[in-house]
Enzyme design. Structure first.
Site, mmCIF file in Angstrom:
data_model
loop_
_atom_site.group_PDB
_atom_site.id
_atom_site.type_symbol
_atom_site.label_atom_id
_atom_site.label_comp_id
_atom_site.label_asym_id
_atom_site.label_seq_id
_atom_site.Cartn_x
_atom_site.Cartn_y
_atom_site.Cartn_z
ATOM 1 N N GLN A 202 0.805 -1.225 0.000
ATOM 2 C CA GLN A 202 0.000 0.000 0.000
ATOM 3 C C GLN A 202 0.836 1.273 0.000
ATOM 4 O O GLN A 202 0.276 2.363 0.114
ATOM 5 C CB GLN A 202 -0.940 0.002 1.218
ATOM 6 C CG GLN A 202 -2.007 -1.057 1.174
ATOM 7 C CD GLN A 202 -2.998 -0.869 0.030
ATOM 8 O OE1 GLN A 202 -3.158 0.222 -0.502
ATOM 9 N NE2 GLN A 202 -3.665 -1.949 -0.352
ATOM 10 N N LYS A 225 -1.290 -2.712 -7.883
ATOM 11 C CA LYS A 225 -1.686 -1.573 -7.039
ATOM 12 C C LYS A 225 -0.906 -0.319 -7.427
ATOM 13 O O LYS A 225 -0.998 0.710 -6.763
ATOM 14 C CB LYS A 225 -1.454 -1.902 -5.567
ATOM 15 C CG LYS A 225 -2.392 -3.008 -5.047
ATOM 16 C CD LYS A 225 -2.178 -3.235 -3.589
ATOM 17 C CE LYS A 225 -2.750 -4.558 -3.113
ATOM 18 N NZ LYS A 225 -4.193 -4.522 -2.900
HETATM 19 N N1 PMP Z 1 -0.530 -6.471 1.976
HETATM 20 C C1 PMP Z 1 -1.329 -5.404 1.947
HETATM 21 C C2 PMP Z 1 -1.128 -4.306 2.961
HETATM 22 C C3 PMP Z 1 -2.337 -5.316 0.979
HETATM 23 O O1 PMP Z 1 -3.145 -4.260 0.942
HETATM 24 C C4 PMP Z 1 -2.489 -6.375 0.052
HETATM 25 C C5 PMP Z 1 -3.578 -6.341 -0.998
HETATM 26 N N2 PMP Z 1 -4.831 -5.984 -0.544
HETATM 27 C C6 PMP Z 1 -1.619 -7.447 0.117
HETATM 28 C C7 PMP Z 1 -0.649 -7.466 1.093
HETATM 29 C C8 PMP Z 1 -1.697 -8.584 -0.837
HETATM 30 O O2 PMP Z 1 -1.408 -8.141 -2.126
HETATM 31 P P1 PMP Z 1 -1.660 -9.083 -3.387
HETATM 32 O O3 PMP Z 1 -3.080 -9.555 -3.269
HETATM 33 O O4 PMP Z 1 -1.456 -8.167 -4.550
HETATM 34 O O5 PMP Z 1 -0.681 -10.181 -3.322
#
Ligand code: PMP
Length: 405
Positions: A202, A225
């Site tokens: 994030q 993201k």
């Molecule tokens: N850590 C945080 C703080 C997140 O916001 C997210 C996604 N919501 C993730 C890990 C996991 O990311 P990803 O689903 O892209 O692997």
């Protein structure tokens, strides 16, 4: 500073109408939309360059390999890692954390050892550590946080023992928006000789990240993201640590020599990149970084801060809205509840007005338990959002509030 019309023109999806209303996309913490340049980079790869990398003697393969390695260099420079070998491509933050938890756990966790995480972690930075701990008879220690959403650093300091093996915390909470003081967290861990993994999912699209200045041992993030496609992510690891970790997955590309008796592993970073990677997504990640750099990460941060301040002020002015996460240092994430209304009902009504928000526990159930709530409504902003959209969102809240009270 920000030419919002020019930026928005890059995101055709923002012209979409939903139920006859213009789409207002406030679910950016879940995934950002993709600019045309990124979509084109992905399509161009499949149109003009599609081939498997590293192994081919032919033109397309060697060109795709060069471009793949150029992306690695781009990522290195973007986060100021000292070496290209320290950049491992993964599918995303989740895979990056699982890689470290699994490999680190196998090599360095033993019966009775301890892993420190925080109370505001995404499930992706909890469960992999639980799995690693379960296998070795180690346990998790959790840093508590205040009602405002700020980590308690005194408690953190008191969690260290001679059994502490690693600390894993997020840079920014996806639910509370808190920017954690990770430089301090890392320095404290290092004073105990303990390495630190940072979940940067994030932070990477909102803040400038310098892994050498932070001195973190591992830093993880997802392309999707940060305006890049889904399916590509990054694990940064200090060379000294990546060298010490055993491979995560076995397969092609990660080996030097294979016999049935014994396999020797490839050098970094290939030791951790088994199998065919997502080449097109990786190339498009480079374009996404260039897109962010063309605006300037400091400009993005300043603009999003304005959006955050404006939306927070306007939500508070309505009255009867509870905001969860009021840390002094936040990114553009607002988790809230309208009175005692269920977040899902709020989200559904907002959707009917064309406004996309996320509802639920946001993969952070321990945060919900901390506040004794089932979930929140989360609005999260990106560089293409506007104050006019926030006005429309506020008007929508004012309109639906009486239906929910
Ligand atoms: N850590 C945080 C703080 C997140 O916001 C997210 C996604 N919501 C993730 C890990 C996991 O990311 P990803 O689903 O892209 O692997």
């Amino acid at each position: 500073m920000i030419d919002i019309e020019k930026i928005r023109a890059q995101f055709k999806i923002l012209d979409t109408t939903v139920y006859g209303k213009p789409l207002i996309y406030f679910d950016n913490a879940a995934t950002t939309q993709k600019p045309e340049c990124v979509i084109n980079a992905l399509a161009d790869y499949y149109r003009t360059l599609n081939s498997n990398i590293h192994r081919g003697a032919h033109y397309l393969s060697s060109e795709a390999t060069d471009r793949y390695e150029q992306t690695r260099e781009k990522v290195r420079a973007f986060i100021n890692a000292s070496k290209k070998e320290e950049i491992v491509f993964t599918r995303g933050t989740t895979e990056s954390i699982n890689l470290v938890a699994s490999s680190f756990g196998r090599e360095f966790l033993h019966q009775g050892d301890e892993v420190i995480i925080s109370g505001m972690e995404h499930h992706s930075n909890i469960v992999p550590w639980q799995l690693a701990c379960e296998q070795k008879g180690a346990s998790l220690k959790v840093i508590p946080f205040s009602g405002q959403g700020v980590l308690d650093l005194d408690s953190y300091k008191s969690l260290f023992s001679d059994k502490t093996r690693i600390v894993a915390v997020n840079h920014v909470s996806n639910t509370l928006g808190t920017v954690n003081p990770i430089a301090e967290i890392i320095a404290i861990a290092h004073s105990h000789g303990v390495p630190v993994l940072i979940d940067g999912a994030q932070s990477i699209s909102h803040l400038a990240v310098d892994v050498q200045a932070l001195d973190c041992d591992f830093y993880c993030f997802s392309g999707h993201k940060m305006y890049a496609p889904m399916g590509i992510g990054v694990l940064y690891g200090k060379e000294e640590w990546l060298d010490k970790l055993p491979p995560y997955q076995g397969g092609g590309e990660m080996i030097k020599d294979v016999t049935f008796e014994r396999t020797t592993y490839n050098e970094l970073p290939f030791k951790f990149e088994a199998g065919t990677p997502s080449v097109g997504d990786t190339l498009a990640l480079k374009t996404a970084i260039e897109f962010m750099q063309s605006i300037g990460i400091e400009n993005i941060a300043a603009y999003e801060q304005q959006l955050l301040d404006y939306a927070t002020q306007r939500l508070n002015d309505i009255g009867g809205i509870r905001i969860f996460g009021n840390a002094p240092h936040k990114t553009s994430v607002i988790s809230f509840l309208i009175g005692n209304a269920h977040p899902y009902d709020t989200g559904t009504l907002l959707d009917k007005l064309g406004i996309a928000v996320r509802t639920g526990h946001h993969c952070t159930q321990p945060i919900m338990d901390r506040y004794g709530i089932p979930g929140t409504v989360r609005a999260s902003f990106a560089v293409y959002n506007t104050t006019e959209e926030i006005d429309a969102f506020i008007n929508a809240i004012i309109r639906i509030k009486p239906m929910l009270d």
